[in-house]
Design a protein around this motif. Structure first.
Motif, short mmCIF file in Angstrom:
data_model
loop_
_atom_site.label_atom_id
_atom_site.label_comp_id
_atom_site.label_asym_id
_atom_site.label_seq_id
_atom_site.Cartn_x
_atom_site.Cartn_y
_atom_site.Cartn_z
N TYR A 159 0.83 -1.20 0.00
CA TYR A 159 0.00 0.00 0.00
C TYR A 159 0.87 1.26 0.00
CZ TYR A 159 -3.64 3.35 1.09
OH TYR A 159 -4.49 4.44 1.04
N LEU A 160 1.88 1.31 0.86
CA LEU A 160 2.74 2.49 0.91
C LEU A 160 3.50 2.68 -0.39
CD1 LEU A 160 4.09 2.24 4.57
CD2 LEU A 160 2.46 3.93 3.66
N ASN A 161 3.94 1.59 -1.00
CA ASN A 161 4.63 1.68 -2.28
C ASN A 161 3.70 2.23 -3.35
OD1 ASN A 161 5.40 0.24 -5.05
ND2 ASN A 161 7.25 0.60 -3.85
N ARG A 162 2.50 1.71 -3.42
CA ARG A 162 1.54 2.15 -4.42
C ARG A 162 1.09 3.59 -4.16
NH1 ARG A 162 2.65 -1.39 -5.93
NH2 ARG A 162 1.30 -3.13 -6.28
N LEU A 163 0.98 3.96 -2.89
CA LEU A 163 0.55 5.31 -2.55
C LEU A 163 1.55 6.35 -3.06
CD1 LEU A 163 -1.35 7.32 -1.23
CD2 LEU A 163 -0.26 6.79 0.97
N SER A 164 2.83 6.07 -2.95
CA SER A 164 3.81 7.03 -3.47
C SER A 164 3.69 7.15 -4.99
CB SER A 164 5.23 6.66 -3.05
OG SER A 164 5.60 5.41 -3.58
N ASP A 165 3.40 6.05 -5.67
CA ASP A 165 3.17 6.10 -7.12
C ASP A 165 1.94 6.97 -7.42
OD1 ASP A 165 5.31 4.34 -7.51
OD2 ASP A 165 4.00 2.58 -7.60
N TYR A 166 0.87 6.77 -6.64
CA TYR A 166 -0.34 7.57 -6.83
C TYR A 166 -0.04 9.06 -6.66
CZ TYR A 166 -4.47 10.14 -5.44
OH TYR A 166 -5.42 11.12 -5.31
N LEU A 167 0.72 9.41 -5.63
CA LEU A 167 1.02 10.82 -5.39
C LEU A 167 1.84 11.42 -6.53
CD1 LEU A 167 1.65 10.57 -1.56
CD2 LEU A 167 -0.24 11.81 -2.68
N PHE A 168 2.70 10.62 -7.15
CA PHE A 168 3.44 11.09 -8.31
C PHE A 168 2.49 11.38 -9.47
CE2 PHE A 168 5.62 10.40 -12.34
CZ PHE A 168 6.62 11.35 -12.24
N ILE A 169 1.61 10.42 -9.76
CA ILE A 169 0.65 10.60 -10.86
C ILE A 169 -0.29 11.77 -10.56
CG2 ILE A 169 -1.29 9.52 -12.09
CD1 ILE A 169 1.42 8.40 -12.91
N LEU A 170 -0.72 11.89 -9.30
CA LEU A 170 -1.58 13.01 -8.93
C LEU A 170 -0.85 14.33 -9.16
CD1 LEU A 170 -4.22 14.14 -7.78
CD2 LEU A 170 -3.22 13.87 -5.49
N GLY A 171 0.44 14.39 -8.83
CA GLY A 171 1.22 15.60 -9.08
C GLY A 171 1.23 15.97 -10.55
#
Length: 192
Positions: A159-171
């Motif tokens: 989850y934490l790994n995927r969340l950082s990916d999500y935050l990059f895409i959201l950026g």
């Protein structure tokens, strides 16, 4: 109930259902960094972004409280008469990871393909997103270190790994929505 208990005045804190540990213990570092991440996401959510993003970030904040409680809890705690007692707390589950992946795919569908790394920045809102991403990576590093010493739920690491990916895409998505420049990192050739 008073907010101050004075029980941590000597530099220790209690885990949920478990022993007292030093405040610098890796378990405390892990859930403390998740708490910091949650605060940065709250700041991001408070910006002038689309309601859909705000709602999704609020759901993430809820999951981060769950993640924090998972990290703050020993898998088993000493019960009476030397027996171990299992503590029941909410859990981050595989569907939470899937929700991040589905949202990333939705956000990424309209973005141009990446050909280079992107320098963080371009707009304060985008910068908040990148700060949250880097704090998420630190939370992941702390949690993997904790996992080496005291195994935790694998799904929490995912989850934490995927969340950082999500935050990059959201950026990236926020850059697009705010018409902010995405500055590509193009390394200079080595000097001769």
């Amino acid at each position: 109930m008073k907010i101050y208990t004075k029980t941590g005045d000597q530099g220790t804190t209690a885990l949920l259902g478990g022993p007292r540990v030093p405040k610098h213990h890796i378990r405390i570092q892990s859930y403390g960094t998740v708490d910091e991440l949650n605060s940065w996401i709250g700041l991001l959510r408070d910006q002038g972004i689309e309601n859909r993003h705000r709602e999704f970030l609020l759901a993430i904040q809820d999951k981060l409280f769950t993640a924090g409680s998972m990290l703050a809890t020993e898998t088993e705690s000493p019960g009476d008469k030397g027996r171990k007692v299992r503590i029941e707390i909410p859990q981050v589950i595989a569907e939470d990871v899937t929700a991040l992946e589905v949202e990333m795919d939705r956000l990424d569908a309209d973005l141009p393909p990446m050909s280079n790394f992107i320098l963080p920045g371009g707009h304060p809102v985008v910068s908040y997103c990148h700060i949250a991403r880097t704090v998420c990576r630190r939370a992941e590093r702390m949690t993997t270190l904790l996992n080496e010493q005291s195994p935790i739920s694998e799904i929490l690491l995912i989850y934490l790994n995927r969340l950082s990916d999500y935050l990059f895409i959201l950026g990236r998505k926020l850059s697009s929505e705010l018409k902010a420049d995405e500055i590509k990192w193009i390394p200079n050739p080595p000097a001769e």
